[in-house]
Design a protein around this motif. Structure first.
Motif: not given
Length: 812
Positions: A261-286
């Motif tokens: 199982q993999l979770y598709d995660i998006e991280v976004e930073v917005r400063a005023g009218d400018v934004r940047d995004r990064v997508s990555l996957r994470a797996g939950l396990r010990t």
């Protein structure tokens, strides 16, 4: 090349592959061309191109030239001005170039200096002081590789050629941005239960002014609620954290245990009218690597989601000597072969490369845990401040790049350097003061710098200084940590030794097998096809490899009658010897909790320890590994005067089945049979049957019978195996009459094979063609027909015409 004429080049690529594409050199892998191409490593090479830059791009505040990999010593010039000088193959490089660019056409030049010539002055200086450092398999006139942060295998190994490459070996881009940019994201699992996972995203942001920003973490497939935080960014680089929760989390498991199982995660930073995004996957396990004192010595095993998991897999080397040639499909086919062989771990060996992102993405997707070596192998490294600084930067960059992958199990400092220093006599070549200086550098890198960097940038991930932890000549190697056992092959001990040499974790061991005739044909002419021909020896890099293969072959098999039979028998020796080891190690769980054989793949067509040859063809070893690594294994073994049968299970639920035993003559006659009920606990190895040898044979000659064991439940055969009582050369075999019928099914052509008497080591191939047979190198017993699915571009009629069936008696 002493000429001014420019030739087209490919990026990513290497000098060797560009010369080949332009017809300047012959195929480096063909015949013995390797030896005529050593001049390339002593030359400097220059690449140039033009970049069309628009006005809009120059309006951005930042324009960065980004190289993901330069091999190795390079000067980068933009419009005639040097903007970058590099000295490490394993790093990426980025440089601000906005002020160097003009609207319109711009010239980009990369000048590579010879990786040999660059370090010869340092080598000569060290040599003059009596400080020539051990450099393993470097086959150059002067072993220079340890002075260079470059893939060690480029300098030759006992399975690979010497092609010391240069080139833009990973992608290059021009990156333009203004306002804010996400430069890194780390996803950290704070806690995990069946009800919830508490997560934290550390977001590293570059900002070109002090300004407020909003940082959001969301699920691209809406599997958890989005969370946003406000932050005040400074001018420069800063890190913000965002906590989020995953309800009812679905766990990531290694292959064969559960889903990936993999979770598709998006991280976004917005400063005023400018934004940047990064997508990555994470797996939950010990995941824990448990290395602690116990009643035997010191454990070494992997516990995933609270479950001890037996690691089954192999050591991985680059898929091609010229790595830019490996495309996504080749990587995917490789991982599919690992999964088909029931593997759950690969060790990325320290003499190769830190693989690209796709490799680790596929490991996540297929459930293959990664034992990750840092790139140090079989040598000692000099104490130069600039080199050590570069090593630290290399380590930080790769730790940060790989740490989000659920497949990443552990970091290991190096391959066999502690072993070489303490057990191979390296230190005896130096005066005590010199030896102490070399060893102090080793301690600094592997016992201080690297573990501190792992703790800082990948906290919680296990770090192991060197593999193996103790050399195979010491009894403690069987009771403590991980082991590389080379008594078989290098020590020429019999394979049977591996039934008793059972370490806590076998991280390296192996035996050679030659590739198939189809692979040999790809690099030879007909007149080369003799084991001892110059061309075949050019593709056999171990100095006494043919001698060792023949010696072991003679212990188990009769002398082969031709070259093709030699290739076939070499694969059988490799497969059957390693199968014996695999089954012994699995029977020994939980004492032994891992087996990673040397090696899974090749970098070029060669006689080697691999189970997949350079073209991806399965050698007999890969089929043997698949069977021995099955989730449920039934394993018979002779111990002294007793025959024992074990059931080994990786399943997380008990196994309830019947064990069927039959003593068969080679014409299929059943001398006796018996059935017993088996109840094997989850995730265990348990003996389920024992009988004295003579009572079991009941007067039958050992050379005339085979014991068939099968594990049966309501759905059919769960597992099966055969036990012979003498080596194959002593079996009373006669030529079988194997019949083959072609069936057409929805999954493709299928062969139905039957025989009138034991057909040992049935090998299926095509005459002047290629196909993949889902089963191969198997024993066929009368009354037990075998269906074999065929994957081929040919139709059934052509397959029938070209099919060839070889058995052991064909080698007599």
């Amino acid at each position: 090349m002493g000429e001014e004429e420019w030739r087209p080049a490919t990026v990513p690529g290497t000098v060797h592959t560009d010369l080949l594409a332009n017809g300047e050199i012959e195929d480096p892998f063909y015949r013995d061309n390797e030896f005529g191409l050593q001049w390339i490593e002593r030359e400097d090479w220059e690449y140039r191109t033009t970049i069309d830059v628009g006005e809009a791009l120059l309006e951005e505040k930042h324009v960065e030239l980004v190289f993901e990999g330069l091999d190795t010593y390079a000067d980068v010039l933009v419009n005639g001005s040097r903007v970058l000088r590099t000295d490490n193959m394993f790093r990426g490089w980025e440089q601000e170039v906005r002020r160097r660019l003009n609207a319109g056409q711009n010239e980009l030049v990369v000048r590579f200096r010879s990786p040999i010539e660059m370090v010869l002055p340092v080598f000569d200086m060290m040599d003059s002081l009596g400080m020539r450092l051990p450099a393993g398999n470097d086959r150059g006139e002067k072993p220079t590789r340890v002075y260079t942060r470059k893939a060690a295998y480029h300098y030759g190994w006992d399975w690979g050629p010497r092609f010391v490459t240069s080139g833009i070996w990973r992608p290059v881009t021009l990156r333009a941005w203004s306002g804010v940019r996400i430069s890194d994201v780390q996803i950290v699992q704070q806690s995990l239960s069946d009800e919830r996972a508490v997560m934290r995203a550390y977001v590293e942001i570059r900002s070109d002014s002090a300004q407020p920003a909003a940082i959001t973490v969301r699920s691209r497939d809406r599997r958890f609620n989005a969370v946003s935080v406000e932050a005040r960014l400074p001018n420069g680089r800063a890190t913000a954290s965002v906590d989020f929760v995953v309800e009812d989390p679905e766990r990531w498991w290694p292959n064969g245990i559960g889903d990936q199982q993999l979770y598709d995660i998006e991280v976004e930073v917005r400063a005023g009218d400018v934004r940047d995004r990064v997508s990555l996957r994470a797996g939950l396990r010990t995941l824990e690597v448990v290395n602690e004192p116990d009643s035997i010595g010191e454990s070494f095993y992997v516990r995933v989601n609270g479950v001890p998991v037996f690691m089954k897999g192999a050591n991985y080397i680059p898929l091609d000597h010229f790595t830019p040639r490996v495309d996504e499909q080749r990587y995917r086919t490789f991982f599919e072969a690992a999964v088909q062989a029931n593997m759950n771990m690969l060790r990325v060996w320290g003499g190769g490369i830190y693989e690209n992102d796709l490799f680790y993405d596929l490991a996540d997707e297929y459930g293959i845990l990664i034992w990750q070596d840092f790139m140090f192998a079989n040598g000692m490294y000099p104490h130069f401040g600039e080199l050590l600084d570069g090593i630290a930067q290399e380590a930080v960059e790769n730790i940060r790049r790989l740490r989000n992958h659920p497949s990443l199990a552990l970091w290991c400092g190096n391959n066999e350097m502690d072993e070489g220093w303490h057990n191979w006599g390296w230190q005896r070549d130096y005066a005590s003061a010199q030896a102490e200086r070399i060893w102090s550098t080793y301690r600094w890198i592997f016992h201080q710098m690297l573990p501190e960097l792992v703790a800082t940038y990948d906290s919680g991930r296990f770090y192991w200084p060197s593999s193996p932890s103790i050399g195979w000549g010491h009894p403690e190697s069987m009771t403590h940590g991980d082991s590389h056992y080379w008594g078989v092959w290098h020590g020429r001990e019999p394979f049977e030794v591996l039934q008793e040499k059972l370490p806590r974790f076998m991280s390296e061991f192996g035996f050679q097998g030659y590739p198939s005739l189809e692979t040999v044909a790809a690099f030879t002419l007909p007149e080369d096809r003799d084991v001892d021909s110059p061309v075949m020896l050019a593709h056999q890099k171990h100095p006494v490899g043919p001698e060792i293969v023949r010696e072991y072959m003679g212990r188990w098999y009769r002398e082969p009658n031709d070259f093709a039979s030699f290739l076939y028998l070499s694969q059988l020796v490799q497969a059957e010897g390693m199968r014996l080891a695999f089954e012994s190690q699995r029977r020994a769980m939980p004492r032994t909790m891992g087996t990673l054989y040397w090696q899974l793949n090749d970098t070029w067509p060669v006689a080697s320890w691999s189970s997949l040859d350079y073209f991806g063809r399965w050698k007999a070893l890969h089929y043997a590994a698949r069977d021995a690594f099955a989730p449920v294994l039934v394993s018979p073994v002779v111990r002294g005067d007793t025959v024992d049968v074990y059931v080994v299970s990786d399943r997380l639920e008990p196994v309830h089945a019947d064990l069927e035993l039959r003593l068969l003559e080679f014409d299929g006659t059943i001398r006796w049979d018996e059935r017993v009920t088996v109840d094997a606990p989850a995730n265990s190895s348990v003996r389920v049957f024992a009988e004295e040898m003579e009572a079991l044979l009941g007067g039958a000659a050992r050379s005339d019978v085979v014991l068939q064991v099968r594990l049966l439940n309501g759905a059919g055969v769960m597992a099966e195996n055969l036990l012979y009582f003498v080596p194959p050369k002593d079996l009373d075999l006669s030529a079988p009459d194997v019949e083959v019928q072609m069936e057409r099914g929805s999954d493709g052509p299928t062969l139905l094979l039957s025989t009138d008497r034991l057909a040992k080591h049935v090998y299926l191939s095509l005459d002047d063609g290629d196909a993949f047979f889902l089963n191969n190198f198997f024993d066929l017993i009368p009354g037990h027909d075998r269906r074999v699915l065929v994957e081929s571009e040919m139709d059934a009629a052509e397959l029938s015409e070209r099919l060839r069936v070889r058995t052991l008696t064909d080698t007599y």
